[in-house]
Design an enzyme around this catalytic site. Sequence first.
Site, short mmCIF file in Angstrom:
data_model
loop_
_atom_site.label_atom_id
_atom_site.label_comp_id
_atom_site.label_asym_id
_atom_site.label_seq_id
_atom_site.Cartn_x
_atom_site.Cartn_y
_atom_site.Cartn_z
CB SER A 1 -0.89 0.01 1.24
OG SER A 1 -1.58 1.25 1.37
CE1 TYR A 52 -3.79 -1.67 5.59
CE2 TYR A 52 -3.57 0.56 4.69
CZ TYR A 52 -3.74 -0.81 4.51
OH TYR A 52 -3.85 -1.32 3.23
#
Length: 247
Positions: free
Chosen positions: A132, A145
Site C-alpha cells: 500500500s 495500518y
Amino acid sequence: MDSRTAVVTGASSGIGAASARALAAEGFRVFCAARRTDRVRELAAEIDGVAVACDVTDPDSVASLAEAVGEVCHVLVNNAGGAFGSDPIESADPDDWRAMYEVNVIGTLQVTQALLPALRASGDGLVLTMGSTAGRIAYEGGGGYTAAKHGTQVLSETLRLELCGEPIRVSEIAPGMVRTDEFSLVRFGGDQEKADAVYAGVPDPLVAEDVADAVAWIATRPSHVNIDELVIRPRAQAAQHKVHRVE
C-alpha cells in the site's frame, strides 16, 4: 502457460478476486484462497480454478493450502490483508494493531514460507505481495495500518535480498486509493457513511480491476525482468494528503 499455477490469498472479494480473474485470463490455473469458502467456490467455478479455505493467520490452515497446491507453484499473490480502525495513537485499540500485523505481515510471512519450496521447484517463481502507499508514508489516524504495511514492504525487500540468485522474483504493488466494496467498510466497523466519505468527490478512484491488471502484467513479464515495486494511484491522488475532490 496452461500448466502454470498461481495462488491468490484473500481471493473472496476486491483486489484478490479481480487478480484471480486476471491471472486466469492469462492462462494460469488459480488457487483461490480465503476464509469465506462460499465466495471462493463461486469464483473458482467461474474461472475454472481451485477453491481453498484458508486463514493466513492460522499455521495449520496455511499448511493445508500448501498441501492443496502441491509440489510446484509459479506465482504467489499475497493479497490477504486489511485495515481495522482509524483512531489516533493516543486512543487506538492495541487489539486492532495486533490484528493488522497478524494478517498483513505474519500472514504474508506464513504463506510465503509454506509455498517457497513449490515456487523454487517451478524454476521460475514469483512472490507478489499487495502492499500500500500506506507502507511508504504515515498519516493521522493510520498508525496501525501504516506500521503493518511498512512491515509488508520490508518483508518483500528482505526476501528479494535473501533469494538473490535463485529463480524466484519478488515484487510488491503499492496501491493508493482503491474503491472496493469492503475495505473501508471493514476499517470503519461497518459504518457506511464513514466508508463513503473516504471517496466522496474523488473523480474516478482506482477499482480492483486496475490493480489486478498490474498483477497480471507483472506475472507475465519475462523471467529475467523483476518489477521490484509498482506504486499505482488514481490521477486524482497526488499523495496521501493531496487528493482532488469535486463538489
